[in-house]
Design a protein around this motif. Structure first.
Motif, short mmCIF file in Angstrom:
data_model
loop_
_atom_site.label_atom_id
_atom_site.label_comp_id
_atom_site.label_asym_id
_atom_site.label_seq_id
_atom_site.Cartn_x
_atom_site.Cartn_y
_atom_site.Cartn_z
N THR A 48 65.73 17.28 18.81
CA THR A 48 65.62 18.48 17.98
C THR A 48 66.61 19.52 18.48
O THR A 48 66.58 19.89 19.64
CB THR A 48 64.19 19.04 18.03
OG1 THR A 48 63.28 18.02 17.63
CG2 THR A 48 64.05 20.24 17.12
N ASN A 96 58.85 17.95 19.37
CA ASN A 96 58.63 19.06 18.45
C ASN A 96 57.78 20.15 19.09
O ASN A 96 57.92 21.33 18.77
CB ASN A 96 57.95 18.56 17.17
CG ASN A 96 58.91 17.81 16.29
OD1 ASN A 96 60.10 18.05 16.33
ND2 ASN A 96 58.39 16.89 15.51
N ARG A 105 66.46 17.90 13.24
CA ARG A 105 66.28 16.65 13.99
C ARG A 105 67.53 15.80 13.84
O ARG A 105 68.01 15.59 12.73
CB ARG A 105 65.06 15.91 13.49
CG ARG A 105 63.79 16.63 13.88
CD ARG A 105 62.54 15.89 13.54
NE ARG A 105 62.52 14.49 13.86
CZ ARG A 105 62.02 13.97 14.98
NH1 ARG A 105 61.51 14.75 15.89
NH2 ARG A 105 62.03 12.67 15.19
#
Length: 65
Positions: A17, A32, A7
């Motif tokens: 990310t 995510n 991240r």
């Protein structure tokens, strides 16, 4: 093939990310969930990826292993 997920904070923005394979960055995602889908796809699982351009690149990487 070692897949890593990192991240990264963008300047005055949210976190992104970065997905890297063997230390080489492959793509950047916002969430995510999407990163998890990409990692699963690279690992060989059947996951739906709607972005055709990204899917072609991931197929090239997946076929090399």
């Amino acid at each position: 093939m070692k897949i890593t997920q990192t991240r990264v904070k963008q300047y005055n923005s949210t976190y992104k990310t970065v997905i890297a394979i063997d230390g080489v960055p492959v793509c950047i995602t916002r969430s995510n969930k999407r990163a998890s889908d990409i990692i699963s796809y690279l690992s060989g699982y059947e996951v739906e990826i709607n972005d055709g351009k990204l899917k072609k690149q991931l197929d090239k990487i997946r076929d090399k292993k």
